[in-house]
Design a protein around this motif. Structure first.
Motif, mmCIF file in Angstrom:
data_model
loop_
_atom_site.group_PDB
_atom_site.id
_atom_site.type_symbol
_atom_site.label_atom_id
_atom_site.label_comp_id
_atom_site.label_asym_id
_atom_site.label_seq_id
_atom_site.Cartn_x
_atom_site.Cartn_y
_atom_site.Cartn_z
ATOM 1 N N GLU A 170 0.835 -1.208 0.000
ATOM 2 C CA GLU A 170 0.000 0.000 0.000
ATOM 3 C C GLU A 170 0.872 1.260 0.000
ATOM 4 O O GLU A 170 0.502 2.270 -0.606
ATOM 5 C CB GLU A 170 -0.954 -0.020 1.182
ATOM 6 C CG GLU A 170 -2.028 -1.094 1.043
ATOM 7 C CD GLU A 170 -3.122 -0.984 2.085
ATOM 8 O OE1 GLU A 170 -4.270 -1.337 1.766
ATOM 9 O OE2 GLU A 170 -2.826 -0.532 3.221
ATOM 10 N N SER A 171 2.031 1.196 0.659
ATOM 11 C CA SER A 171 2.957 2.335 0.623
ATOM 12 C C SER A 171 3.488 2.558 -0.791
ATOM 13 O O SER A 171 3.574 3.698 -1.269
ATOM 14 C CB SER A 171 4.121 2.096 1.591
ATOM 15 O OG SER A 171 3.672 2.028 2.930
ATOM 16 N N TRP A 173 1.972 1.743 -3.503
ATOM 17 C CA TRP A 173 0.845 2.252 -4.294
ATOM 18 C C TRP A 173 0.814 3.778 -4.266
ATOM 19 O O TRP A 173 0.639 4.427 -5.305
ATOM 20 C CB TRP A 173 -0.453 1.681 -3.729
ATOM 21 C CG TRP A 173 -1.710 2.177 -4.375
ATOM 22 C CD1 TRP A 173 -2.330 1.675 -5.486
ATOM 23 C CD2 TRP A 173 -2.537 3.273 -3.925
ATOM 24 N NE1 TRP A 173 -3.483 2.384 -5.760
ATOM 25 C CE2 TRP A 173 -3.629 3.374 -4.822
ATOM 26 C CE3 TRP A 173 -2.455 4.160 -2.860
ATOM 27 C CZ2 TRP A 173 -4.626 4.335 -4.677
ATOM 28 C CZ3 TRP A 173 -3.447 5.123 -2.715
ATOM 29 C CH2 TRP A 173 -4.519 5.203 -3.618
ATOM 30 N N GLU A 174 1.007 4.345 -3.081
ATOM 31 C CA GLU A 174 1.005 5.805 -2.970
ATOM 32 C C GLU A 174 2.242 6.413 -3.626
ATOM 33 O O GLU A 174 2.158 7.446 -4.309
ATOM 34 C CB GLU A 174 0.926 6.223 -1.505
ATOM 35 C CG GLU A 174 1.078 7.722 -1.247
ATOM 36 C CD GLU A 174 0.044 8.578 -1.965
ATOM 37 O OE1 GLU A 174 0.345 9.758 -2.245
ATOM 38 O OE2 GLU A 174 -1.084 8.076 -2.277
ATOM 39 N N GLU A 175 3.400 5.772 -3.458
ATOM 40 C CA GLU A 175 4.619 6.288 -4.083
ATOM 41 C C GLU A 175 4.515 6.266 -5.606
ATOM 42 O O GLU A 175 5.143 7.091 -6.289
ATOM 43 C CB GLU A 175 5.826 5.470 -3.625
ATOM 44 C CG GLU A 175 6.206 5.695 -2.174
ATOM 45 C CD GLU A 175 7.498 4.997 -1.792
ATOM 46 O OE1 GLU A 175 8.349 4.792 -2.685
ATOM 47 O OE2 GLU A 175 7.663 4.659 -0.613
ATOM 48 N N HIS A 177 1.876 6.936 -7.291
ATOM 49 C CA HIS A 177 0.840 7.871 -7.754
ATOM 50 C C HIS A 177 1.432 8.861 -8.764
ATOM 51 O O HIS A 177 2.487 9.448 -8.555
ATOM 52 C CB HIS A 177 0.256 8.640 -6.560
ATOM 53 C CG HIS A 177 -0.850 9.576 -6.942
ATOM 54 N ND1 HIS A 177 -2.094 9.147 -7.316
ATOM 55 C CD2 HIS A 177 -0.876 10.943 -7.022
ATOM 56 C CE1 HIS A 177 -2.858 10.188 -7.594
ATOM 57 N NE2 HIS A 177 -2.143 11.287 -7.424
ATOM 58 N N SER A 228 -10.133 3.788 -10.922
ATOM 59 C CA SER A 228 -9.433 4.264 -9.735
ATOM 60 C C SER A 228 -9.193 3.070 -8.819
ATOM 61 O O SER A 228 -9.896 2.851 -7.836
ATOM 62 C CB SER A 228 -10.271 5.336 -9.018
ATOM 63 O OG SER A 228 -9.584 5.830 -7.882
ATOM 64 N N PRO A 231 -5.437 0.440 -3.310
ATOM 65 C CA PRO A 231 -4.106 -0.130 -3.053
ATOM 66 C C PRO A 231 -4.149 -1.616 -2.702
ATOM 67 O O PRO A 231 -3.126 -2.300 -2.808
ATOM 68 C CB PRO A 231 -3.588 0.700 -1.873
ATOM 69 C CG PRO A 231 -4.810 1.206 -1.199
ATOM 70 C CD PRO A 231 -5.825 1.426 -2.284
#
Length: 273
Positions: A170-171, A173-175, A177, A228, A231
């Motif tokens: 999940e981390s 996934w944000e990185e 973005h 959309s 994650p």
């Protein structure tokens, strides 16, 4: 986001000799992806590679390797690129679990589990994060577990490795973005695979209904195609995650402990029940 064109993908699938990994390979090949299949059992990999090549006219490379060894990801990337194989996708699926009281666990077995479930997954992800991000559409799928959402007595180390995979993915996934890399943590509940044979207890599913690998992989790949995409996705037995949100940590771990102790006293069920 548009749907992924797998005809332009070369995807590495680890743990591909059976179960969920083999099903990822089948569905990705059906969608047109070229594949690299990685696991320890060479005979199974070669058989699956031949099957997929015949059925879908894709290029499938089988690599027999123990990913629990140090530097698994960097070593694999170097070997593949020396052979002209440049991956745009990675499915980190290799892993196993055990089911026993912590005081009865074999320390070497625990170290092997952590090396495969955590260290190899991180090393493979790090080895390939740059080329996957640079691809027109990169794909990174990490297999976590429903058990990664709460402590599971008698499977404490396994559940903790999957909690790591969930948080780590999940981390990422944000990185990712704003890039072309799509990242997803797949969190299956109990499945009809060899997992319970390896764990040593067919009742380790805690009495929950087992999904088929086909159901789990279909949900995972369809989720990655969403406009959309989240994650992570829980593919089956979602009520256990909801329960964890409603109960206190103390109550949840007590409940999981009660269920786990009951599973140790139940008769062993057939492998694919």
């Amino acid at each position: 986001m548009s749907k992924i064109d797998y005809h332009r993908q070369t995807v590495i699938v680890t743990g591909a000799s059976s179960g969920l990994g083999a099903e990822f390979a089948r569905q990705l090949a059906r969608r047109g992806a070229n594949l690299v299949l990685v696991a320890r059992r060479a005979d199974r990999l070669e058989s699956l590679a031949a099957e997929l090549t015949r059925a879908h006219d894709v290029t499938v490379t089988a690599i027999a390797r123990d990913l629990g060894l140090p530097d698994a990801g960097r070593t694999l990337r170097a070997e593949l690129e020396s052979r002209g194989i440049y991956a745009t996708g990675l499915v980190n699926n290799a892993g196993f679990g055990t089911n026993d009281a912590f005081t009865d666990e074999d320390p070497d077995r625990l170290q092997s589990m952590i090396a495969l479930n955590v260290s190899a997954l991180v090393d493979l992800s790090r080895a390939y994060i740059d080329p996957l991000t640079a691809a027109d559409t990169g794909v990174l799928i990490n297999t976590a577990s429903l058990l990664g959402f709460q402590p599971i007595p008698y499977m404490g180390v396994y559940a903790a490795t999957k909690a790591f995979v969930l948080s780590f993915t999940e981390s990422l996934w944000e990185e990712a973005h704003g890039t072309n890399l799509r990242v997803l943590a797949v969190c299956p509940g109990a499945m009809q695979t060899e997992f319970f044979d390896v764990a040593g207890n067919q009742s380790a599913d805690l009495g929950t209904k087992r999904a088929t690998p086909e159901q789990v992989v279909t949900i995972a790949l369809d989720t990655l195609d969403r406009r959309s995409a989240p994650p992570s996705v829980v593919t089956n037995s979602r009520s256990l995650v909801l329960l964890g949100k409603l109960l206190s940590r103390r109550a949840m771990v007590r409940l999981m402990g009660w269920m786990a102790r009951r599973s140790h006293t139940q008769p062993t069920a057939p492998a694919n029940s």
